[in-house]
Motif scaffolding. Structure first.
Motif, PDB file in Angstrom:
ATOM      1  N   ASP A  24     -36.676  15.448   0.359  1.00 46.05           N
ATOM      2  CA  ASP A  24     -37.256  14.236   0.781  1.00 46.05           C
ATOM      3  C   ASP A  24     -37.547  14.424   2.237  1.00 46.05           C
ATOM      4  OD1 ASP A  24     -38.181  12.729  -1.790  1.00 46.05           O
ATOM      5  OD2 ASP A  24     -36.201  12.905  -1.900  1.00 46.05           O
ATOM      6  N   ASP A  56     -40.508  17.163  -2.143  1.00 45.39           N
ATOM      7  CA  ASP A  56     -41.087  16.463  -0.994  1.00 45.39           C
ATOM      8  C   ASP A  56     -40.728  17.069   0.256  1.00 45.39           C
ATOM      9  OD1 ASP A  56     -42.632  15.291  -2.965  1.00 45.39           O
ATOM     10  OD2 ASP A  56     -41.426  13.190  -2.472  1.00 45.39           O
ATOM     11  N   ASN A  95     -43.318  15.478  -5.735  1.00 44.18           N
ATOM     12  CA  ASN A  95     -44.463  14.816  -6.227  1.00 44.18           C
ATOM     13  C   ASN A  95     -45.470  15.138  -5.178  1.00 44.18           C
ATOM     14  OD1 ASN A  95     -42.541  12.969  -5.484  1.00 44.18           O
ATOM     15  ND2 ASN A  95     -44.100  11.597  -5.176  1.00 44.18           N
ATOM     16  N   HIS A 131     -36.505  17.405  -8.810  1.00 40.92           N
ATOM     17  CA  HIS A 131     -36.931  16.341  -7.749  1.00 40.92           C
ATOM     18  C   HIS A 131     -36.311  14.703  -7.961  1.00 40.92           C
ATOM     19  CE1 HIS A 131     -38.875  14.484  -4.467  1.00 40.92           C
ATOM     20  NE2 HIS A 131     -39.827  13.979  -5.224  1.00 40.92           N
ATOM     21  N   HIS A 212     -35.790  12.043  -4.544  1.00 40.99           N
ATOM     22  CA  HIS A 212     -37.226  11.198  -4.619  1.00 40.99           C
ATOM     23  C   HIS A 212     -36.970   9.821  -4.448  1.00 40.99           C
ATOM     24  CE1 HIS A 212     -40.953   9.933  -6.575  1.00 40.99           C
ATOM     25  NE2 HIS A 212     -40.273   9.454  -7.501  1.00 40.99           N
TER      26      HIS A 212
HETATM   27 MN   LIG Z   1     -40.479  12.266  -4.134  1.00 40.38          MN
END
Ligand SMILES: [Mn+2]
Length: 257
Positions: A24, A56, A95, A131, A212
């Motif tokens: 992330d 991410d 995502n 993730h 995430h």
């Molecule tokens: Mn994410």
């Protein structure tokens, strides 16, 4: 609505002691300044046998045209330097950057694993790395959107988007998630321990590590497994290190030397 099942054919990789994992980063491909903390970290990660980025990596990635923007170019170069010097770089889809593909692999020397990876740690323990959005099983609207966004047609269109169009799409996506790193997920959108428990049992790994949610969390699961969520890069306990005994230690990436 059916929650996603764990993939059947995840790549299995040995992770030697000294392997590092982060998640992330939400890097803005357009901003070289935004890329700097990762570029600095990558320089300090030199000599690590492997680096995992648990999704991410970028706050938006709509296709390879993004790689030419200054922030992405600096990030790509830092990954390529690591890979050239012998660090195996593994990147999972998040995502927000699930369009990272074979072209990104060619530029960086990294391996992209769209659905996660299974590893054997130095002590022989199996570990699932994902993730984490897969485990947000109470967020039904999101799981529906996830299936559409990751479908073939969306992926096909993104590959041929000219840069200005891609950037416009990315701006819209970013607008919807300003300060994503600071934001924490409300309970109904959060990672569900019951889903982590099921995935651990189904893939035969006693431990799952993901990102995430952007906030460090570590808990024992009902089935005897363990779930650890890494903090977002730049936050508290945002780095996992594989220790000499194969155990995982959670530390600060900023303090890593
Ligand atoms: Mn994410």
């Amino acid at each position: 609505m059916r929650a996603p099942d764990p993939p059947r054919d995840l790549p299995v990789v040995d992770l030697p002691a000294g392997t590092l994992a982060i998640a992330d980063l939400h890097l803005d491909p357009a901003s070289a300044e935004h890329a700097r903390p990762f570029v600095d970290f990558a320089a300090r990660a030199r000599g690590a046998p492997a680096l995992l980025v648990l999704g991410d990596f970028f706050d938006a990635w709509v296709g390879i045209a993004h790689a030419e923007l200054p922030g992405a170019a600096a990030t790509v170069a830092a990954c390529a330097d690591l890979a050239r010097e012998g660090t195996a770089v593994h990147v999972l889809h998040g995502n927000r950057d699930f369009l990272l593909d074979a072209k990104f692999e060619r530029l960086t020397g990294a391996r992209v694993h769209p659905r996660g990876m299974l590893t054997t740690l130095a002590g022989g323990e199996r570990c699932l790395w994902i993730h984490g959005d897969e485990l947000c099983t109470r967020d039904h609207a999101y799981q529906r959107l996830r299936r559409v966004l990751r479908s073939g047609p969306v992926r096909g269109v993104s590959r041929v988007l000219p840069l200005p169009v891609g950037r416009a799409v990315a701006r819209r996506l970013r607008g919807a998630s300003v300060q994503a790193v600071a934001a924490k997920l409300p309970e109904e959108k959060s990672i569900q321990a019951s889903a982590a428990d099921r995935w651990c049992r189904e893939v035969g790994a006693p431990r799952v590590v993901c990102g995430h949610a952007h906030e460090y969390r570590d808990e024992a699961l009902d089935g005897g497994g363990r779930l650890t969520v890494l903090g977002a890069f730049g936050g508290d306990r945002d780095l996992a290190v594989v220790g000499a005994d194969g155990g995982l230690e959670f530390r600060s990436a900023a303090a890593h030397r």
